[in-house]
Design a protein around this motif. Structure first.
Motif: not given
Length: 230
Positions: A163-171, A181-188, A217-219, A201-204
């Motif tokens: 995730v890259k947003r407003e100068g911050r990067e998060v993995i 099972q996991g959580s659906d990332v396409t819901l954002c 990206t999710i978008a 569009d912030d999330v690869e």
């Protein structure tokens, strides 16, 4: 320093591997609730940790080492003990507190390992992700990211997020537990306060299926209309 996503669901930074959300003891909790599951999680986790430990000198567990957050259960003690003994024979171990780790400190004390709120490595701050963090470069778990896609059938893949947003990067790390099972990332719709306000569009997305595959990206994924909601 370069970072690497691995098919074992670990992130490697230099000579350090970072994993999250092992949820040891989860099978027994499910069995107590009347859900029949085979007790295979520990063997799978040990097998992947063995492969990871051959590549690095240190393993960081970024929270939710065990599953039951209200108490320490006997089988959780045993599973954590087995994993700690296995790792400490091979690498240095660092453990960061997750929201399921309320009583983990007592177990780790027997191995002389502290339970940390965060761990810094090569400019990155490793946290679990259940609390806000003001660092600019963050590695976290907590979300259990996964994606379901429809290509000649419907398939679910665990994934890394970048995730890259407003100068911050998060993995965001995938859950290391094979039973989550996991959580659906396409819901954002993320539960971590660290990811509040993040857009699609912030999330690869980097999906796992024997190797690691960049999906855009999710978008991008949603525009292709190949995803399925959970």
């Amino acid at each position: 320093m370069d970072i690497k996503f691995t098919s074992e669901r670990a992130l490697i930074v230099g000579k350090t591997a970072i994993v999250a959300d092992l949820h040891l003891g989860l099978e027994n909790v499910l069995i107590e609730k009347g859900i029949a599951v085979p007790k295979v999680q520990l063997d799978d986790i040990i097998e992947r940790l063995d492969r990871i430990s051959r590549k690095v000198e240190k393993v960081v567990i970024a929270g939710d080492f065990k599953h039951e957050f209200g108490r320490n259960l006997p089988y959780e003690w045993e599973d954590v003990k087995i994993v700690m003994e296995f790792l400490l024979e091979r690498v240095e171990v660092v453990v960061v507190r997750g929201n399921h780790d309320n009583f983990l400190k007592a177990i780790l004390a027997k191995f002389g390992v502290d339970l940390l709120d965060y761990y810094d490595i090569e400019g990155w701050r490793v946290v679990h992700g259940h609390k806000e963090c003001n660092a600019d470069k963050i590695i976290m778990g907590h979300e259990h990211p996964a994606i379901k896609v429809r290509i000649d059938g419907v398939y679910t893949f665990h994934c890394f997020l970048r995730v890259k947003r407003e100068g911050r990067e998060v993995i965001v790390l995938p859950a290391f537990s094979p039973l989550v099972q996991g959580s659906d990332v396409t819901l954002c719709q993320f539960i971590s306060p660290i990811l509040k306000g993040v857009r699609c569009d912030d999330v690869e997305v980097y999906a796992l299926d024997g190797d690691v595959f960049y999906l855009g990206t999710i978008a991008d994924i949603k525009s292709l209309k190949i995803h399925e909601q959970f």
